[in-house]
Design a protein around this motif. Sequence first.
Motif, PDB file in Angstrom:
ATOM      1  N   MET A 158       4.703  -3.552  -2.709  1.00  0.00           N
ATOM      2  CA  MET A 158       5.568  -3.195  -3.818  1.00  0.00           C
ATOM      3  C   MET A 158       4.992  -3.845  -5.070  1.00  0.00           C
ATOM      4  O   MET A 158       4.419  -4.926  -5.006  1.00  0.00           O
ATOM      5  CB  MET A 158       6.965  -3.738  -3.557  1.00  0.00           C
ATOM      6  N   LYS A 195      13.180  -4.159  -1.907  1.00  0.00           N
ATOM      7  CA  LYS A 195      12.611  -4.614  -0.641  1.00  0.00           C
ATOM      8  C   LYS A 195      11.781  -3.502  -0.034  1.00  0.00           C
ATOM      9  O   LYS A 195      12.155  -2.335  -0.087  1.00  0.00           O
ATOM     10  CB  LYS A 195      13.750  -5.008   0.304  1.00  0.00           C
ATOM     11  N   SER A 196      10.647  -3.862   0.527  1.00  0.00           N
ATOM     12  CA  SER A 196       9.814  -2.894   1.225  1.00  0.00           C
ATOM     13  C   SER A 196       9.354  -3.525   2.530  1.00  0.00           C
ATOM     14  O   SER A 196       8.641  -4.516   2.527  1.00  0.00           O
ATOM     15  CB  SER A 196       8.589  -2.515   0.373  1.00  0.00           C
TER      16      SER A 196
END
Length: 135
Positions: free
Chosen positions: A15, A9-10
């Motif tokens: 990503m 997760k970003s």
Amino acid sequence: VAGGQFQAKSSAASMSLNAKTGVGIVAGTTVSIEAGTFVSIEAAGALSVTAGGKYTFAAKKGTKIEVEGGDAEITINGATVKVTEAGDVEIESPTKISLTAPEINATAASGDITINGVSLVNHTHMSGAVGKPDK
């Protein structure tokens, strides 16, 4: 993680998954790709989408399918619509083709329509009428 869950997760930036030869995503039941504004799928070569069940493509507005170079063909239940690279359009059906509208216009410099062996352009009148029909 074997037997568990993997999550990347970003919340601050983008990503990506990169590999020299391939990246695979496999799931026993569902794979989802969601984006708030834009999804892009690009292939330098061929792109294939296969569904063992129902396949739905839906867009609210601005849908455009563009093919550059070569022919484009859509086949559904044996009926085919083909557009050649030159721009010719061919429609074939194993059963029937129906056109229904308040108004239908067809314009061409040449050609003919033949139904039950009777030509629209080169037919004769059996009722005794002389000459071609009025234009």
